[in-house]
Design an enzyme around this catalytic site. Structure first.
Site, PDB file in Angstrom:
ATOM      1  N   LYS A  21      39.282  40.674  50.222  1.00 43.05           N
ATOM      2  CA  LYS A  21      38.252  39.835  49.591  1.00 43.05           C
ATOM      3  C   LYS A  21      38.095  38.533  50.378  1.00 43.05           C
ATOM      4  CE  LYS A  21      37.737  36.786  45.616  1.00 43.05           C
ATOM      5  NZ  LYS A  21      36.480  37.290  45.022  1.00 43.05           N
ATOM      6  N   GLY A 444      24.440  32.668  24.760  1.00 44.03           N
ATOM      7  CA  GLY A 444      25.765  32.130  24.457  1.00 44.03           C
ATOM      8  C   GLY A 444      26.276  31.128  25.457  1.00 44.03           C
ATOM      9  N   CYS A 528      36.719  41.135  42.392  1.00 42.34           N
ATOM     10  CA  CYS A 528      37.838  41.790  41.723  1.00 42.34           C
ATOM     11  C   CYS A 528      37.949  41.292  40.292  1.00 42.34           C
ATOM     12  CB  CYS A 528      39.148  41.477  42.446  1.00 42.34           C
ATOM     13  SG  CYS A 528      39.131  41.986  44.165  1.00 42.34           S
ATOM     14  N   GLU A 617      28.646  51.746  28.537  1.00 44.36           N
ATOM     15  CA  GLU A 617      29.444  52.278  29.643  1.00 44.36           C
ATOM     16  C   GLU A 617      30.664  53.049  29.160  1.00 44.36           C
ATOM     17  OE1 GLU A 617      30.199  48.353  31.339  1.00 44.36           O
ATOM     18  OE2 GLU A 617      32.324  48.853  31.266  1.00 44.36           O
ATOM     19  N   HIS A 653      24.561  41.525  21.285  1.00 40.99           N
ATOM     20  CA  HIS A 653      23.888  41.418  22.582  1.00 40.99           C
ATOM     21  C   HIS A 653      24.401  42.508  23.512  1.00 40.99           C
ATOM     22  CE1 HIS A 653      22.536  39.968  26.427  1.00 40.99           C
ATOM     23  NE2 HIS A 653      23.778  39.958  26.846  1.00 40.99           N
ATOM     24  N   GLU A 677      18.512  43.242  27.471  1.00 43.05           N
ATOM     25  CA  GLU A 677      17.874  42.988  28.758  1.00 43.05           C
ATOM     26  C   GLU A 677      16.617  43.845  28.880  1.00 43.05           C
ATOM     27  OE1 GLU A 677      20.211  43.392  32.454  1.00 43.05           O
ATOM     28  OE2 GLU A 677      18.541  44.658  33.061  1.00 43.05           O
ATOM     29  N   HIS A 711      19.751  36.679  36.268  1.00 47.49           N
ATOM     30  CA  HIS A 711      20.429  36.951  37.543  1.00 47.49           C
ATOM     31  C   HIS A 711      19.690  36.347  38.714  1.00 47.49           C
ATOM     32  CE1 HIS A 711      21.570  40.091  34.650  1.00 47.49           C
ATOM     33  NE2 HIS A 711      22.770  39.848  35.131  1.00 47.49           N
TER      34      HIS A 711
HETATM   35  N1  GLN Z   1      27.878  35.584  25.206  1.00 46.20           N
HETATM   36  C1  GLN Z   1      28.105  35.968  26.545  1.00 46.20           C
HETATM   37  C2  GLN Z   1      27.499  34.944  27.477  1.00 46.20           C
HETATM   38  O1  GLN Z   1      26.497  34.393  27.176  1.00 46.20           O
HETATM   39  C3  GLN Z   1      27.531  37.325  26.837  1.00 46.20           C
HETATM   40  C4  GLN Z   1      27.815  37.779  28.242  1.00 46.20           C
HETATM   41  C5  GLN Z   1      27.474  39.224  28.526  1.00 46.20           C
HETATM   42  O2  GLN Z   1      26.731  39.846  27.819  1.00 46.20           O
HETATM   43  N2  GLN Z   1      27.998  39.799  29.573  1.00 46.20           N
HETATM   44  O3  GLN Z   1      27.996  34.690  28.538  1.00 46.20           O
HETATM   45 ZN    ZN Z   2      24.524  40.067  28.729  1.00 43.51          ZN
END
Ligand code: GLN
Ligand code: ZN
Length: 782
Positions: A21, A444, A528, A617, A653, A677, A711
């Site tokens: 890494k 959040g 990682c 997943e 979420h 999303e 993102h």
């Molecule tokens: N509550 C988390 C945040 O806002 C949710 C993160 C996630 O869904 N991976 O960071």
């Molecule tokens: Zn999320």
């Protein structure tokens, strides 16, 4: 007595101290030259091969090393480089160079023009992400990298007997995506297999005897034409001049067992950890010329094996197969941390229950010696140590807490259902919160700034006292509350500054969890993760988040969302104990969270979000097992959530867009609000919700389809978000829609977050103003 061959399907490449890494990242930053990076790669390979020989393996595995990803290695080896990365054929030596490789992985590299990176997704049911091979009309294949051959020469020059490991042609194609309309992946089979044939011939010429071709696609439900593709491909490859070991893992062969044993190859590897029951059928049906490699040591988990017990289950196989029996870990050891010896702070009792990659090599070797009747003193010692450690583990009071089991036994169906139906709850919540239409909120977390990270680091090092650290976090909370008020958001969050990671944060406060110092596992590229270990019954000694949420709520009149990580996600992102069903461990976590939810409600927190980004997943690899998983996963979510009164609003979420498979389960979770999303898929996924809503009376209730992609550093325009929400309103009644980003904001900077949220709030205002002109699903339906 005949000897049992011992090998491994692969070994972790990152290095015990994440050396790979560090080297790769330094190269990307221009701090390391290409030659230095190559040198570091060679040094790590050498060390890892030496580990395998020192342990007593009969061959070292070559081909499991990658500067980024082994599937990408295979793509480059067969010359499958998408056109946007430039013409490979035009290169001087016709080979894909290192920077093109990195640009495929991450869009940029020290040299070459940036281009959109290849898509990345999880490798089967692991947390390891591979780069999805892309296929285009007119796709051709040819050997376009010399790396594999050079590594073989390298290992040989170090005096090692070599077995090569490579992603198999059918699994490579199975993982690939067709990027040209109407292009059938299987139409490329002949060309691909021809190139694999050339690769195998080159390996044969280098003196390689065995090549392991990874074909985990064989543990999934395969359409008939894919089953036939296996036969076609391996019929052609059988004459390549090397012996082939077809490697399957992560599950049983099931209905592909006949196909797998019948392939015209010299060996088959199977996963006996995930699917021990397949051994009998394999022994009965394996042709008498074939080697059977049994994956007996768990390559997906970190528990020490019961060597005595395992050896006795292998007696029959040994008697029937003799020389044709091989032993190995169940899958590549890529999925476990490197070396337990580096854990100096883990308490000795717990440490004795564990085995990481290096220790797993020892376990396989000892097993082989034992079933061959050639145990050494060291082997006898190892078996005795394992006996003692496992006996202690079975009995340990740190693991078994009667009160946890008793409580679980008392859980009733009513505990997993809200008292009233959604419509009744919604009315009570509307009355309580008086939110506008299109309420705005975030997921959040707010930016984890340098200062926040520095404070946590200083606190962990003991340089910052608890009181000072907590004061710093409270300052941060006050700041994000103020900013959200200024922005005009409707439902606020405290920002999660106090959390290092959404699972670790809870694990550290729950009984039954432990943490390693160096238990790193590659997640993707240079990234990682260090998953917590769930070793014992899970309990919540005290409230975990209440004081933070309470403080945050005290600063505002707006509703403050309490923020929790859900039971399935905590389970999914940890190494889970193997001495009880995963569902049981998940229920224990759910009960601990249920207490937290109740405490938050009692403290006056009216809206509580339970994140489940990992729910999807966790889906098993075989569809026949999906429902059983979804049943307990949903039950666990509800067990956490369904403790509250009607007027307390539960959110959840999930940050992904493929909902079609699990839409029924999402509805059954019965959260009052789900944020998801969608921004990258242009609200397409709402179709699933819409169709579902028409066909059933139960949920999904209210939905916040993420209106912008967190993102990306781009600040979304108001008009764009309004537009997305109008699309959403065509599918979902407007009174059930929320406006929010598509995930947490912790990886972003305030410079992007503030304008983005300001635009988002403006978008919601515009939607409210123009409600009458928005063509709403509700209006349409009436
Ligand atoms: N509550 C988390 C945040 O806002 C949710 C993160 C996630 O869904 N991976 O960071
Ligand atoms: Zn999320």
């Amino acid at each position: 007595m005949t000897t049992t061959q011992v090998h491994t399907l692969g070994y972790p490449r990152i290095g015990a101290r994440r050396e790979l890494k560090k080297a790769v990242e330094a190269y990307w930053k221009g701090e390391l030259s290409r030659a230095e990076l190559e040198q570091e790669g060679a040094r790590l390979r050498k060390a890892h091969w030496q580990d395998q020989r020192d342990a007593g393996l009969d061959v070292v595995t070559v081909g499991d090393f990658a500067f980024y990803d082994q599937v990408l290695n295979a793509s480059v080896l067969v010359g499958a480089v998408p056109p946007r990365f430039g013409k490979v054929n035009g290169r001087v030596d016709g080979n894909v160079d290192l920077d093109t490789y990195f640009r495929m992985a991450r869009g940029r590299a020290p040299s070459g023009e940036p281009a959109a990176a290849c898509e990345m997704t999880k490798y089967f049911d692991t947390n390891y992400h591979y780069l999805v091979p892309e296929l285009y009309e007119g796709q051709t294949f040819r050997i376009a990298s010399q790396r594999l051959f050079e590594e073989v020469a390298e290992a040989k020059s170090q005096g090692h007997p070599v077995k090569v490991a490579l992603t198999g042609p059918i699994t490579w194609l199975w993982l690939a995506k067709s990027k040209s309309e109407g292009l059938d992946r299987l139409s490329l089979l002949d060309g691909l297999v021809a190139t694999y044939g050339e690769i195998l011939a080159r390996l044969a010429a280098l003196g390689v005897e065995w090549v392991q071709l990874d074909e985990p696609a064989l543990v999934q439900d395969l359409p008939g034409e894919w089953q036939r593709a296996f036969e076609v491909a391996y019929n052609k490859l059988q004459s390549a001049g090397v012996k082939l070991l077809v490697a399957t893992y992560f599950g049983g062969l099931g209905d592909n067992l006949g196909l797998a044993v019948g392939l015209p190859v010299e060996g088959l590897h199977v996963d006996l950890v995930r699917a021990p029951q397949q051994l009998t059928a394999l022994l009965d049906r394996l042709p008498s010329y074939k080697v059977l490699s049994l994956g007996v040591i768990d390559g997906r988990n970190i528990w020490r094996a019961d060597l005595r017990q395992l050896a006795s289950t292998l007696e029959e196989a040994k008697a029937r197969l003799g020389e044709r029996l091989w032993l190995a870990p169940s899958c590549s050891l890529l999925h476990v941390p490197v070396d337990l010896d580096n854990e100096t702070r883990l308490d000795p009792e717990l440490k004795r229950w564990l085995a990481f990659a290096r220790q797993k090599l020892d376990e396989v070797v000892t097993l082989a010696h034992r079933i061959d009747g050639r145990e050494t003193d060291i082997d006898r010692q190892r078996v005795a140590d394992a006996d003692r450690a496992l006996a202690a583990r079975r009995e340990s009071r740190r693991i078994h807490k009667p009160q946890v089991a008793e409580r679980l036994a008392r859980v009733e169906a009513a505990d997993t259902r809200r008292a009233s139906a959604y419509t009744i709850r919604a009315a009570a919540q509307r009355e309580r919160f008086k939110l506008p239409l299109f309420p705005t909120t975030t997921i959040g977390s707010f930016p984890q700034t340098q200062e926040i990270r520095a404070a946590r680091r200083d606190f962990k090092r003991g340089e910052l006292g608890l009181a000072d650290y907590e004061a710093r976090m409270r300052e941060e909370i006050a700041l994000v509350v103020e900013r959200q008020e200024q922005l005009g958001l409707d439902v606020l969050v405290h920002g999660e500054a106090e959390r290092n990671d959404m699972v670790e944060y809870f694990g550290e406060q729950l009984g039954g969890f432990a943490f390693t110092q160096n238990g790193w596992v590659q997640s993707y590229g240079s990234r990682c993760v260090k998953p917590p270990l769930i070793f014992g019954d899970v309990e919540r000694p005290e409230a975990m988040t209440v004081r933070w949420s309470e403080y945050a709520q005290s600063l505002t009149d707006k509703p403050m969302k309490g923020m929790l990580t859900g039971p399935v996600t905590i389970l999914q992102w940890s190494f889970v104990r193997d001495d009880q069903p995963r569902a049981t461990t998940c229920r224990q976590i759910a009960l601990a969270l249920r207490d937290e939810v109740a405490d938050l409600e009692r403290a006056g927190i009216g809206i509580i979000q339970i994140d489940e980004p990992a729910l999807r997943e966790g889906l098993p690899l075989r569809q026949a097992e999906w429902q059983a998983y979804l049943d307990w996963a949903v039950e666990c979510f509800q067990l956490s959530a369904a403790v509250v009164r009607d007027e307390t609003q539960i959110h959840t979420h999930m940050c992904y867009a493929e909902f079609n498979d699990i839409i029924g389960a999402i509805a059954a979770m019965d959260a009052d609000v789900i944020t998801i999303e969608t921004s990258r898929s242009d609200m397409e996924l709402l179709d699933a919700f819409q169709d579902f809503g028409d066909s059933s009376k139960i949920g999904p209730n209210e939905i916040g389809p993420g209106v912008y992609d967190i993102h990306s550093p781009n600040v979304p325009e108001k008009a764009w978000m309004v537009n997305l929400m109008i699309k959403a309103a065509e599918k979902i009644p407007a009174e059930r829609l929320w406006v929010n980003p598509d995930c947490g904001l912790k990886t972003r900077g305030w410079a992007e977050v503030e304008p983005a949220l300001a635009n988002m709030v403006e978008a919601a205002r515009e939607l409210r103003k123009n409600l009458s002109t928005i063509c709403c699903a509700s209006a349409k339906r009436r």
